[in-house]
Design an enzyme around this catalytic site. Structure first.
Site, PDB file in Angstrom:
ATOM      1  N   GLU A 193       0.817  -1.299  -0.119  1.00 59.81           N
ATOM      2  CA  GLU A 193       0.154  -0.144  -0.171  1.00 59.81           C
ATOM      3  C   GLU A 193       0.908   1.339   0.082  1.00 59.81           C
ATOM      4  OE1 GLU A 193      -4.039  -1.690   2.292  1.00 59.81           O
ATOM      5  OE2 GLU A 193      -2.095  -1.051   3.454  1.00 59.81           O
ATOM      6  N   ASP A 250     -12.089  -7.091  -2.191  1.00 59.98           N
ATOM      7  CA  ASP A 250     -12.685  -8.068  -1.786  1.00 59.98           C
ATOM      8  C   ASP A 250     -14.158  -7.757  -1.427  1.00 59.98           C
ATOM      9  OD1 ASP A 250     -12.892  -8.432   1.446  1.00 59.98           O
ATOM     10  OD2 ASP A 250     -10.808  -7.684   0.420  1.00 59.98           O
TER      11      ASP A 250
HETATM   12  N1  ADE Z   1      -8.945  -4.754   3.884  1.00 61.19           N
HETATM   13  C1  ADE Z   1      -9.373  -5.315   2.669  1.00 61.19           C
HETATM   14  N2  ADE Z   1     -10.334  -6.201   2.833  1.00 61.19           N
HETATM   15  C2  ADE Z   1     -10.582  -6.188   4.066  1.00 61.19           C
HETATM   16  C3  ADE Z   1     -11.565  -7.076   4.688  1.00 61.19           C
HETATM   17  N3  ADE Z   1     -12.551  -7.899   4.341  1.00 61.19           N
HETATM   18  N4  ADE Z   1     -11.589  -6.780   6.110  1.00 61.19           N
HETATM   19  C4  ADE Z   1     -10.883  -6.273   6.968  1.00 61.19           C
HETATM   20  N5  ADE Z   1     -10.029  -5.137   6.303  1.00 61.19           N
HETATM   21  C5  ADE Z   1      -9.895  -5.388   4.694  1.00 61.19           C
END
Ligand code: ADE
Length: 227
Positions: free
Chosen positions: A11, A194
């Site tokens: 990142e 996600d």
């Molecule tokens: N960062 C990226 N995806 C995430 C998730 N599902 N839960 C927490 N932090 C995240």
């Protein structure tokens, strides 16, 4: 001095690569890169995942490096049904979904000391991040933070419902708390890796890198417009 915080190497790598670095400073367990991005004074650091790591980093940026604006960059789980992998989310406010003193009569997410649930992002930074988004398109909404990688249909649904959150991650709400207390404007920019659901782990593994790079490139474009 503009502070940029990401939780993971992926990142912040493209941010420090684009920086004209004048100094590398070790403080506590963190490494801060000071220099210029697009001619503007900046400090960037990888904080590590989670709220405490993020809070330490944000406080150090303010107290030790004189950051007068902080932007949190990285990836997130999309909770709003319309959000797809690689979509851009710009927070207008942040909260901590795992802060829970409801037993004592407080609302979910209530932060004692601050006396509220939501911390407002700086409107000027939000505007800049929206106008510099890929294709000028970003989802603006509430980002919910907690010390958990959300990978469960029921939990992601609950966070979305309880907090009206469009995305979940693990740092923004902690950085927001530190900045709110210090009176420092802040913003949270996240690219979706996600959907925080049962398939989140696999999606994260596949897309986090490209999503993180997209967020970093977005931050670099935004620098043209940040004072
Ligand atoms: N960062 C990226 N995806 C995430 C998730 N599902 N839960 C927490 N932090 C995240």
């Amino acid at each position: 001095m503009i502070g940029i915080i990401g939780a993971m190497d992926m990142e912040v790598a493209d941010i420090t690569a684009a920086m004209d670095i004048s100094e590398k400073v070790e403080s506590g367990n963190l490494t801060f890169y000071k220099g210029k991005i697009k001619g503007k004074d900046a400090v960037a650091a990888k904080c590590g995942p989670g709220k405490v790591n993020a809070a330490i980093c944000a406080q150090k940026m303010i107290s030790e490096f004189g950051a007068d604006k902080i932007i949190n960059t990285g990836v997130a789980g999309g909770l709003d049904k319309s959000l797809k992998v690689c979509d851009t989310v710009v927070a207008d406010k942040v909260c901590q979904h795992d802060m829970d003193t409801t037993f004592l009569g407080d609302p979910a997410g209530f932060i004692s000391g601050l006396g509220k649930v939501y911390m407002e992002c700086d409107p000027a930074l939000v505007d800049i991040l929206v106008k510099t988004a890929p294709e000028g398109r970003a989802f603006v909404g509430t980002v919910a933070t907690g010390d958990i990688f959300v990978s469960d249909n029921a939990l992601s649904g609950k966070i979305a419902k309880d907090f009206g959150a469009c995305a979940c991650e693990m740092e923004g709400g902690a950085i927001g708390q530190v900045c709110d207390i210090a009176g420092v404007p802040f913003a949270v920019l996240r690219t979706i890796s996600d959907n925080g659901d049962d398939g989140a782990g696999m999606s994260f593994e596949q897309f986090a890198r490209v999503a993180a790079a997209q967020a970093a490139a977005h931050i670099l474009r935004a620098f043209e417009f940040i004072d």
